[in-house]
Design a protein around this motif. Structure first.
Motif, mmCIF file in Angstrom:
data_model
loop_
_atom_site.group_PDB
_atom_site.id
_atom_site.type_symbol
_atom_site.label_atom_id
_atom_site.label_comp_id
_atom_site.label_asym_id
_atom_site.label_seq_id
_atom_site.Cartn_x
_atom_site.Cartn_y
_atom_site.Cartn_z
ATOM 1 N N MET A 245 0.746 -1.252 -0.043
ATOM 2 C CA MET A 245 -0.096 0.052 -0.142
ATOM 3 C C MET A 245 1.029 1.361 -0.069
ATOM 4 O O MET A 245 0.652 2.163 -0.842
ATOM 5 N N ASN A 246 1.837 1.205 0.853
ATOM 6 C CA ASN A 246 2.935 2.541 0.784
ATOM 7 C C ASN A 246 3.563 2.428 -0.557
ATOM 8 O O ASN A 246 3.861 3.785 -1.121
ATOM 9 N N MET A 247 3.968 1.326 -1.266
ATOM 10 C CA MET A 247 4.510 1.610 -2.404
ATOM 11 C C MET A 247 3.574 2.234 -3.559
ATOM 12 O O MET A 247 4.105 2.900 -4.255
ATOM 13 N N ASN A 248 2.346 1.616 -3.348
ATOM 14 C CA ASN A 248 1.281 2.424 -4.374
ATOM 15 C C ASN A 248 1.229 3.931 -4.061
ATOM 16 O O ASN A 248 1.277 4.582 -5.251
ATOM 17 N N LEU A 249 1.104 4.069 -2.870
ATOM 18 C CA LEU A 249 1.223 5.763 -2.676
ATOM 19 C C LEU A 249 2.277 6.538 -3.159
ATOM 20 O O LEU A 249 2.011 7.497 -3.563
ATOM 21 N N LYS A 250 3.198 5.728 -2.679
ATOM 22 C CA LYS A 250 4.501 6.416 -3.330
ATOM 23 C C LYS A 250 4.711 6.647 -4.924
ATOM 24 O O LYS A 250 5.046 7.780 -5.490
ATOM 25 N N ARG A 251 4.138 5.585 -5.847
ATOM 26 C CA ARG A 251 4.162 5.705 -7.160
ATOM 27 C C ARG A 251 3.404 6.663 -7.335
ATOM 28 O O ARG A 251 3.387 7.353 -8.505
ATOM 29 N N GLU A 252 2.081 6.918 -6.716
ATOM 30 C CA GLU A 252 0.985 7.743 -7.215
ATOM 31 C C GLU A 252 1.611 9.181 -6.953
ATOM 32 O O GLU A 252 1.405 10.277 -7.923
ATOM 33 N N ALA A 253 2.229 9.308 -6.025
ATOM 34 C CA ALA A 253 3.037 10.806 -5.645
ATOM 35 C C ALA A 253 3.880 11.182 -6.635
ATOM 36 O O ALA A 253 3.938 12.375 -6.861
ATOM 37 N N GLU A 254 4.604 10.310 -6.941
ATOM 38 C CA GLU A 254 5.788 10.537 -8.113
ATOM 39 C C GLU A 254 5.360 10.352 -9.410
ATOM 40 O O GLU A 254 6.237 10.607 -10.603
ATOM 41 N N ASN A 255 3.722 10.169 -9.807
ATOM 42 C CA ASN A 255 3.209 10.187 -11.060
ATOM 43 C C ASN A 255 3.713 9.033 -12.121
ATOM 44 O O ASN A 255 4.061 9.322 -13.113
ATOM 45 N N LEU A 256 4.131 8.121 -11.285
ATOM 46 C CA LEU A 256 4.381 6.809 -11.911
ATOM 47 C C LEU A 256 3.383 5.779 -12.366
ATOM 48 O O LEU A 256 3.586 4.932 -12.810
ATOM 49 N N CYS A 257 2.284 6.440 -12.179
ATOM 50 C CA CYS A 257 1.192 5.650 -12.521
ATOM 51 C C CYS A 257 -0.249 6.614 -13.001
ATOM 52 O O CYS A 257 -0.018 7.934 -13.063
ATOM 53 N N SER A 258 -1.107 5.861 -13.568
ATOM 54 C CA SER A 258 -2.155 6.838 -14.289
ATOM 55 C C SER A 258 -2.838 7.371 -13.356
ATOM 56 O O SER A 258 -2.797 7.249 -12.052
ATOM 57 N N GLN A 259 -3.732 8.512 -13.735
ATOM 58 C CA GLN A 259 -4.358 9.215 -12.511
ATOM 59 C C GLN A 259 -5.597 8.689 -12.339
ATOM 60 O O GLN A 259 -6.203 7.585 -12.943
ATOM 61 N N ARG A 260 -6.343 9.173 -11.292
ATOM 62 C CA ARG A 260 -7.472 8.384 -10.872
ATOM 63 C C ARG A 260 -8.810 8.701 -11.299
ATOM 64 O O ARG A 260 -9.877 8.176 -11.184
ATOM 65 N N GLY A 261 -8.683 9.627 -12.442
ATOM 66 C CA GLY A 261 -9.805 10.060 -13.162
ATOM 67 C C GLY A 261 -10.688 8.845 -13.832
ATOM 68 O O GLY A 261 -10.116 7.994 -14.268
ATOM 69 N N LEU A 262 -12.028 9.100 -14.328
ATOM 70 C CA LEU A 262 -12.828 8.064 -14.942
ATOM 71 C C LEU A 262 -12.324 8.036 -16.236
ATOM 72 O O LEU A 262 -12.292 7.090 -17.066
ATOM 73 N N VAL A 263 -12.036 9.311 -16.769
ATOM 74 C CA VAL A 263 -11.483 9.406 -18.069
ATOM 75 C C VAL A 263 -10.067 9.370 -17.871
ATOM 76 O O VAL A 263 -9.465 9.992 -17.165
ATOM 77 N N PRO A 264 -9.358 8.634 -18.868
ATOM 78 C CA PRO A 264 -7.946 8.573 -18.855
ATOM 79 C C PRO A 264 -7.076 9.887 -18.951
ATOM 80 O O PRO A 264 -7.493 10.912 -19.594
ATOM 81 N N ASN A 265 -6.177 10.028 -18.000
ATOM 82 C CA ASN A 265 -5.275 11.254 -18.064
ATOM 83 C C ASN A 265 -6.148 12.455 -17.332
ATOM 84 O O ASN A 265 -5.599 13.698 -17.846
#
Length: 369
Positions: A245-265
């Motif tokens: 879970m912490n690794m996922n949060l870190k990847r999200e903070a560093e923009n290493l994964c897609s954004q959370r929106g329903l529409v991509p990006n």
């Protein structure tokens, strides 16, 4: 009946505006006059004024009961996007053997999000206890109640041995209402401008919790209108250990994964939705199964089979809504758009969801981009 209820609420607002305006008129011009030019209303006129206030209260109470009924009859479903991680060997009762079975998805994330949903139902922009205490403080301690006396003095203090005029009901209403509105507006501005921005925004926190839990919220407040919170995790799963879970949060903070929106990006997660009648009919067919199977226990023949049918109906609804969000059903598809300026001002939608449902971006939660 709907028209009459909404008409009652609007008429109550009109009565309230008229009575407040009238009360403030007498308060300002009677207390500010240097020479006698304005007199307070007679007793009969006061009785007519009180009647207007009573009508406004009764009509607003009717609108409140209708609002309460609407809120307790909404349809809400928590879509669980989590998928089984594999299979395990499971003993078969009565056969003495084992067989492989899919690892069940934990229900605790759904229970937790549902509990948080119940807690935010009491979130308000005005603290009722603080509101009442501050109004009483200004009335009794500061002395604003003395402005309601039937004399031309605008002083907030009175000398007890001197003559004290009786209170005017119109002036009391004007002073109390003015204080209540001013303090309420200050609280709303403070909550919207400072508290939500710099301390905590419970609604935004709930949206973040949905995304962390891999749970979406599908809510229908009317037959073909409602709201949707997209809580699908960008990491694919949320039922994991602390390290991942912490690794996922870190990847999200560093923009290493897609954004959370329903529409991509994009980051848009909250929407107002207008669903088509075909989609609503399909939803009702599954929902009726849940209602029928969850009837009173004394009317059910077998509680065990009923529970199994309820579980099956729950998974059917979850699968249907998840596939609907994923554009699987082409005959019940949807598209996303922004509301027009006039639509946002009037609070209505000009486009009917005939063949496709419509998801409107909720710009009030920071999704205008």
């Amino acid at each position: 009946m709907k028209f009459l209820v909404y008409y009652a609420g609007d008429l109550a607002n009109v009565f309230f505006i008229i009575t407040v305006g009238t009360g403030l008129y007498w308060l300002i011009f009677f207390k500010a006059q240097k020479s006698v030019s304005v007199l307070l209303p007679m007793r009969a006129q006061e009785e007519r004024f009180v009647t207007y206030v009573g009508c406004a209260f009764a009509l607003k109470a009717l609108q409140f009961l209708h609002k309460l009924t609407s809120q307790i009859t909404i349809d809400i479903f928590f879509i669980d996007w989590e998928r089984p991680k594999g299979k395990v060997l499971k003993a078969v009762e009565g056969e003495g053997g084992v067989r492989s079975a899919t690892i069940p998805v934990s229900i605790w994330r759904t229970y937790f999000v549902a509990n948080e949903w119940n807690e935010i139902q009491t979130v308000r922009k005005i603290n009722p206890l603080f509101q009442v205490l501050i109004v009483l403080f200004f009335l009794e301690v500061v002395g604003f109640k003395n402005l309601a006396l039937m004399d031309s003095s605008s002083s907030l203090s009175r000398n007890p041995p001197s003559y004290i005029a009786p209170y005017s009901r119109i002036l009391r209403y004007a002073v109390s209402t003015a204080l209540w509105l001013v303090i309420g507006i200050i609280q709303i501005v403070f909550f919207a401008v400072f508290y939500e921005r710099f301390i905590e925004d419970k609604i935004r926190q709930f949206v973040d919790l949905c995304c962390m839990s891999n749970i979406s919220v599908f809510l229908l407040s009317h037959k073909c209108f409602g709201y949707y919170i997209h809580g699908r995790s960008v990491h694919g799963h949320a039922d994991t250990n602390m390290e991942e879970m912490n690794m996922n949060l870190k990847r999200e903070a560093e923009n290493l994964c897609s954004q959370r929106g329903l529409v991509p990006n994009t980051e848009g997660q909250t929407f107002q939705i207008a669903v088509s009648s075909q989609m609503r009919q399909h939803y009702d067919r599954i929902h009726e199964t849940l209602i029928r199977k969850n009837g009173p226990a004394r009317l059910l023949s077998s509680s065990a089979s009923t529970f199994e049918q309820s579980i099956k109906a729950y998974h059917t609804m979850n699968k249907f809504l998840a596939s609907f969000i994923d554009h699987v059903h082409k005959e019940m598809d949807y598209f996303i758009k922004d509301k027009l300026l006039l639509e946002r001002i009037l609070g209505v939608e000009f486009m009917e969801p005939m063949e496709k449902s419509i998801f409107y971006n909720d710009i009030y939660n920071g999704n205008s981009d």
